[in-house]
Design a protein around this motif. Structure first.
Motif, mmCIF file in Angstrom:
data_model
loop_
_atom_site.group_PDB
_atom_site.id
_atom_site.type_symbol
_atom_site.label_atom_id
_atom_site.label_comp_id
_atom_site.label_asym_id
_atom_site.label_seq_id
_atom_site.Cartn_x
_atom_site.Cartn_y
_atom_site.Cartn_z
ATOM 1 N N ALA A 55 0.837 -1.207 0.000
ATOM 2 C CA ALA A 55 0.000 0.000 0.000
ATOM 3 C C ALA A 55 0.872 1.257 0.000
ATOM 4 C CB ALA A 55 -0.944 -0.003 1.208
ATOM 5 N N VAL A 56 1.930 1.258 0.790
ATOM 6 C CA VAL A 56 2.832 2.406 0.832
ATOM 7 C C VAL A 56 3.493 2.594 -0.527
ATOM 8 C CG1 VAL A 56 5.018 3.253 1.815
ATOM 9 C CG2 VAL A 56 3.225 2.370 3.322
ATOM 10 N N ARG A 57 3.872 1.516 -1.160
ATOM 11 C CA ARG A 57 4.495 1.594 -2.493
ATOM 12 C C ARG A 57 3.532 2.244 -3.500
ATOM 13 N NH1 ARG A 57 9.839 -0.009 -4.071
ATOM 14 N NH2 ARG A 57 9.755 -0.364 -6.283
ATOM 15 N N ARG A 58 2.258 1.830 -3.457
ATOM 16 C CA ARG A 58 1.255 2.435 -4.354
ATOM 17 C C ARG A 58 1.087 3.923 -4.057
ATOM 18 N NH1 ARG A 58 -1.346 -2.636 -3.692
ATOM 19 N NH2 ARG A 58 -2.569 -1.839 -1.970
ATOM 20 N N LEU A 59 1.072 4.275 -2.783
ATOM 21 C CA LEU A 59 0.935 5.685 -2.406
ATOM 22 C C LEU A 59 2.151 6.493 -2.843
ATOM 23 C CD1 LEU A 59 -0.690 5.257 1.117
ATOM 24 C CD2 LEU A 59 -1.800 6.097 -0.974
ATOM 25 N N GLU A 60 3.350 5.906 -2.740
ATOM 26 C CA GLU A 60 4.548 6.587 -3.233
ATOM 27 C C GLU A 60 4.455 6.814 -4.743
ATOM 28 O OE1 GLU A 60 8.129 5.211 -0.206
ATOM 29 O OE2 GLU A 60 7.829 4.102 -2.062
ATOM 30 N N ASP A 61 3.972 5.808 -5.466
ATOM 31 C CA ASP A 61 3.808 5.955 -6.918
ATOM 32 C C ASP A 61 2.862 7.104 -7.241
ATOM 33 O OD1 ASP A 61 5.500 3.783 -7.268
ATOM 34 O OD2 ASP A 61 3.893 2.369 -7.757
ATOM 35 N N GLN A 62 1.744 7.159 -6.538
ATOM 36 C CA GLN A 62 0.772 8.237 -6.767
ATOM 37 C C GLN A 62 1.390 9.601 -6.458
ATOM 38 O OE1 GLN A 62 -2.634 7.309 -4.346
ATOM 39 N NE2 GLN A 62 -3.163 5.492 -5.533
ATOM 40 N N GLN B 153 15.297 12.980 -3.819
ATOM 41 C CA GLN B 153 15.648 13.536 -2.506
ATOM 42 C C GLN B 153 14.513 13.325 -1.500
ATOM 43 O OE1 GLN B 153 16.279 17.774 -2.284
ATOM 44 N NE2 GLN B 153 17.563 17.559 -0.469
ATOM 45 N N ALA B 154 13.277 13.485 -1.960
ATOM 46 C CA ALA B 154 12.141 13.302 -1.048
ATOM 47 C C ALA B 154 12.089 11.879 -0.503
ATOM 48 C CB ALA B 154 10.838 13.634 -1.770
ATOM 49 N N LEU B 155 12.627 10.925 -1.263
ATOM 50 C CA LEU B 155 12.614 9.523 -0.837
ATOM 51 C C LEU B 155 13.981 9.042 -0.358
ATOM 52 C CD1 LEU B 155 10.336 8.105 -3.646
ATOM 53 C CD2 LEU B 155 9.815 8.212 -1.211
ATOM 54 N N SER B 156 14.907 9.980 -0.163
ATOM 55 C CA SER B 156 16.273 9.649 0.258
ATOM 56 C C SER B 156 16.926 8.673 -0.711
ATOM 57 C CB SER B 156 16.291 9.078 1.685
ATOM 58 O OG SER B 156 15.820 10.029 2.595
ATOM 59 N N MET B 157 16.737 8.932 -1.987
ATOM 60 C CA MET B 157 17.412 8.137 -3.007
ATOM 61 C C MET B 157 18.023 9.091 -4.018
ATOM 62 S SD MET B 157 14.346 6.642 -5.517
ATOM 63 C CE MET B 157 13.795 5.425 -4.409
ATOM 64 N N SER B 158 18.861 8.556 -4.850
ATOM 65 C CA SER B 158 19.498 9.391 -5.862
ATOM 66 C C SER B 158 18.527 9.694 -7.001
ATOM 67 C CB SER B 158 20.726 8.665 -6.427
ATOM 68 O OG SER B 158 20.303 7.515 -7.154
ATOM 69 N N ARG B 159 18.926 10.655 -7.817
ATOM 70 C CA ARG B 159 18.157 10.968 -9.021
ATOM 71 C C ARG B 159 18.075 9.723 -9.896
ATOM 72 N NH1 ARG B 159 19.782 11.447 -13.937
ATOM 73 N NH2 ARG B 159 21.959 11.618 -13.371
ATOM 74 N N ARG C 168 14.809 7.667 -11.177
ATOM 75 C CA ARG C 168 14.612 7.444 -12.615
ATOM 76 C C ARG C 168 14.432 5.952 -12.912
ATOM 77 N NH1 ARG C 168 16.944 11.193 -16.300
ATOM 78 N NH2 ARG C 168 15.986 10.756 -18.284
ATOM 79 N N ARG C 169 15.182 5.103 -12.201
ATOM 80 C CA ARG C 169 15.023 3.648 -12.380
ATOM 81 C C ARG C 169 13.669 3.166 -11.878
ATOM 82 N NH1 ARG C 169 19.585 2.494 -9.361
ATOM 83 N NH2 ARG C 169 21.107 3.734 -10.437
ATOM 84 N N ARG C 170 13.206 3.742 -10.785
ATOM 85 C CA ARG C 170 11.922 3.308 -10.224
ATOM 86 C C ARG C 170 10.752 3.765 -11.088
ATOM 87 N NH1 ARG C 170 9.485 3.845 -4.215
ATOM 88 N NH2 ARG C 170 7.403 3.144 -4.761
ATOM 89 N N TRP C 171 10.836 4.989 -11.627
ATOM 90 C CA TRP C 171 9.750 5.530 -12.452
ATOM 91 C C TRP C 171 10.286 5.968 -13.810
ATOM 92 C CZ3 TRP C 171 10.147 7.427 -7.282
ATOM 93 C CH2 TRP C 171 9.182 6.890 -6.414
ATOM 94 N N PRO C 172 10.705 5.015 -14.638
ATOM 95 C CA PRO C 172 11.222 5.423 -15.948
ATOM 96 C C PRO C 172 10.125 6.103 -16.758
ATOM 97 C CG PRO C 172 10.896 3.048 -15.866
ATOM 98 C CD PRO C 172 10.635 3.575 -14.474
ATOM 99 N N GLY C 173 10.493 7.180 -17.413
ATOM 100 C CA GLY C 173 9.540 7.894 -18.247
ATOM 101 C C GLY C 173 8.583 8.792 -17.485
ATOM 102 N N LEU C 174 8.748 8.897 -16.176
ATOM 103 C CA LEU C 174 7.861 9.744 -15.383
ATOM 104 C C LEU C 174 8.025 11.212 -15.755
ATOM 105 C CD1 LEU C 174 5.846 9.975 -12.984
ATOM 106 C CD2 LEU C 174 7.830 10.190 -11.495
#
Length: 120
Positions: free
Chosen positions: A64-71, A88-94, A98-104
């Motif tokens: 559920a948290v993953r879906r909310l992060e996607d939204q 930065q908001a998720l404490s991850m690199s750019r 980009r890998r998590r949401w390609p084409g976002l």
């Protein structure tokens, strides 16, 4: 492009509060489950069944948290945020964002057609 979002000073307090709320929720959902899942019914004691049921609830919370992060990432991108800010908001690199949401993030600025591409 806007600068990076500052980390709120209360983020540690927020994490502690969310942990407390999720812990209470998972304990309640595991306890209030009408019947343990069929694969958990064996000779194991109540403590084991309860712990395994809690793990299943926590898995669902993670999804559920993953879906909310996607939204939220899509909403941030729609509002003009780039991969650096989302990461930065998720404490991850750019690159991680980009890998998590390609084409976002796309360059939606239309380019005028070149003279060669126009039909006569």
């Amino acid at each position: 492009m806007p600068g990076p979002a500052p980390t709120p000073p209360w983020s540690g307090e927020t994490a502690a509060l969310v942990t407390q709320v999720v812990d209470e929720l998972t304990r309640r959902l595991a306890r209030d489950a009408p019947h343990p899942p069929a694969d958990l019914v064996d000779t194991a004691g109540d403590a084991r069944r309860h712990a395994l049921a809690r793990l299943r609830v926590l898995r669902d919370v993670r999804l559920a948290v993953r879906r909310l992060e996607d939204q939220a990432a899509h909403a941030a991108a729609a509002s003009g945020a780039g991969y650096p800010e989302i990461g930065q908001a998720l404490s991850m690199s750019r690159q991680g964002a980009r890998r998590r949401w390609p084409g976002l993030i796309t360059n939606s600025t239309p380019t005028p057609p070149s003279p060669e591409s126009r039909s006569l």
